[in-house]
Design an enzyme around this catalytic site. Structure first.
Site, mmCIF file in Angstrom:
data_model
loop_
_atom_site.group_PDB
_atom_site.id
_atom_site.type_symbol
_atom_site.label_atom_id
_atom_site.label_comp_id
_atom_site.label_asym_id
_atom_site.label_seq_id
_atom_site.Cartn_x
_atom_site.Cartn_y
_atom_site.Cartn_z
ATOM 1 N N HIS A 1 -0.608 -1.223 -4.690
ATOM 2 C CA HIS A 1 -1.929 -0.712 -4.334
ATOM 3 C C HIS A 1 -1.824 0.793 -4.071
ATOM 4 C CE1 HIS A 1 -6.045 -1.186 -2.744
ATOM 5 N NE2 HIS A 1 -5.708 -0.267 -1.844
ATOM 6 N N ASP B 1 -3.939 4.192 -3.165
ATOM 7 C CA ASP B 1 -5.182 4.771 -2.654
ATOM 8 C C ASP B 1 -5.340 6.209 -3.136
ATOM 9 O OD1 ASP B 1 -6.241 2.631 -0.988
ATOM 10 O OD2 ASP B 1 -4.493 2.964 0.291
ATOM 11 N N HIS C 1 -7.192 2.227 -6.150
ATOM 12 C CA HIS C 1 -8.357 2.132 -5.264
ATOM 13 C C HIS C 1 -8.957 3.528 -5.141
ATOM 14 C CE1 HIS C 1 -9.905 1.125 -0.912
ATOM 15 N NE2 HIS C 1 -10.883 1.368 -1.759
ATOM 16 N N MET D 1 -11.206 5.982 -3.682
ATOM 17 C CA MET D 1 -12.053 6.350 -2.556
ATOM 18 C C MET D 1 -12.504 7.790 -2.780
ATOM 19 S SD MET D 1 -10.216 4.534 0.699
ATOM 20 C CE MET D 1 -8.552 4.346 0.052
ATOM 21 N N ASP E 1 -7.900 -5.457 2.560
ATOM 22 C CA ASP E 1 -7.201 -4.187 2.745
ATOM 23 C C ASP E 1 -7.519 -3.624 4.127
ATOM 24 O OD1 ASP E 1 -6.025 -1.703 2.557
ATOM 25 O OD2 ASP E 1 -7.255 -0.992 0.893
ATOM 26 N N MET F 1 -12.703 -4.280 2.524
ATOM 27 C CA MET F 1 -12.070 -3.454 3.545
ATOM 28 C C MET F 1 -12.233 -4.116 4.905
ATOM 29 S SD MET F 1 -10.831 -0.989 1.783
ATOM 30 C CE MET F 1 -10.218 -0.049 3.207
ATOM 31 N N MET G 1 -7.749 9.366 -2.569
ATOM 32 C CA MET G 1 -8.775 9.894 -1.667
ATOM 33 C C MET G 1 -9.032 11.364 -1.974
ATOM 34 S SD MET G 1 -7.478 8.228 1.928
ATOM 35 C CE MET G 1 -6.679 6.612 1.958
ATOM 36 N N SER H 1 0.856 -1.175 0.000
ATOM 37 C CA SER H 1 0.000 0.000 0.000
ATOM 38 C C SER H 1 0.899 1.234 0.000
ATOM 39 C CB SER H 1 -0.894 0.000 1.240
ATOM 40 O OG SER H 1 -1.672 1.172 1.282
#
Length: 226
Positions: free
Chosen positions: A30, A32, A63, A65, A172, A134, A34, A5
């Protein structure tokens, strides 16, 4: 499969960390994204994904979000995404978003928050390549694993097997040495690894990957009896 991550990486030395993790043999990265709206935090954007893409040939798992992910699929496809997952709650037309992702030649995933029921993906399973389950509430690293998620992983695995879909389960959130054996036992195949396993203060990232790989292989042998 091990996927670091990258929100847990050293942002001042991101390229170095990615290359070291790549050379150590991780399976994917991975990332993220956001927006401060869907979750109360901000992280990487397309420019940073571009930097990561230039540093590795391994698959990039994006990912999202963010609210209204359909507005940004093209952007992340253009900077080299290989996989994109979106949250059910982030869009009105989930099936359309997943079809858009797949039309770009990218693997499509659905992310399930801890309280999001498995049944909510029943009618889009034919266009899903993986589910990001999650095991903590999304938004921040360093949270504790929610114990009821073990059973959720198991139920999701059973549903996939029952319907004979080729869908991988990604987990995750606080995926470390204490939680890995049971998430694997219950059907997870893709491990998003952050501060609980890879990004620790002691030792190198390379050594952390090697040690984690040995642990996972040892866990698998105990499970199968090989």
């Amino acid at each position: 499969m091990i996927g670091p991550s990258l929100m847990c990486a050293d942002m001042g030395n991101l390229k170095r960390d990615v290359q070291e993790l790549d050379q150590a043999g991780v399976d994917f990265f991975h990332i993220d994204i956001m927006d401060g709206s869907f979750v109360p935090n901000f992280t990487m954007g397309p420019d940073m994904v571009n930097v990561i893409r230039a540093a590795t040939d391994k698959p990039l798992d994006i990912h999202l979000m963010i609210m209204r992910p359909e507005e940004h699929i093209n952007l992340f496809a253009d900077v080299g995404a290989d996989m994109i997952s979106v949250h059910i709650e982030s869009t009105i037309h989930l099936q359309r978003v997943l079809q858009t992702i797949k039309s770009k030649g990218i693997k499509a995933g659905v992310a399930l928050n801890p309280s999001t029921p498995i049944e909510s993906i029943e009618y889009v399973m034919d266009v899903i390549d993986y589910v990001t389950l999650m095991t903590v509430n999304p938004g921040f690293a360093g949270q504790k694993f929610i114990p009821t998620m073990y059973n959720k992983i198991k139920k999701l695995h059973q549903l996939i097997e029952k319907e004979s879909y080729n869908i991988l389960i990604q987990v995750d959130g606080n995926i470390g040495y204490e939680t890995i054996p049971k998430v694997l036992e219950n059907g997870a195949k893709m491990l998003v690894c952050g501060t609980s396993s890879l990004f620790k203060s002691k030792g190198s990232l390379h050594d952390a990957v090697i040690h984690l790989r040995q642990f996972i292989e040892g866990t698998a042998k105990v499970k199968t009896g090989d």
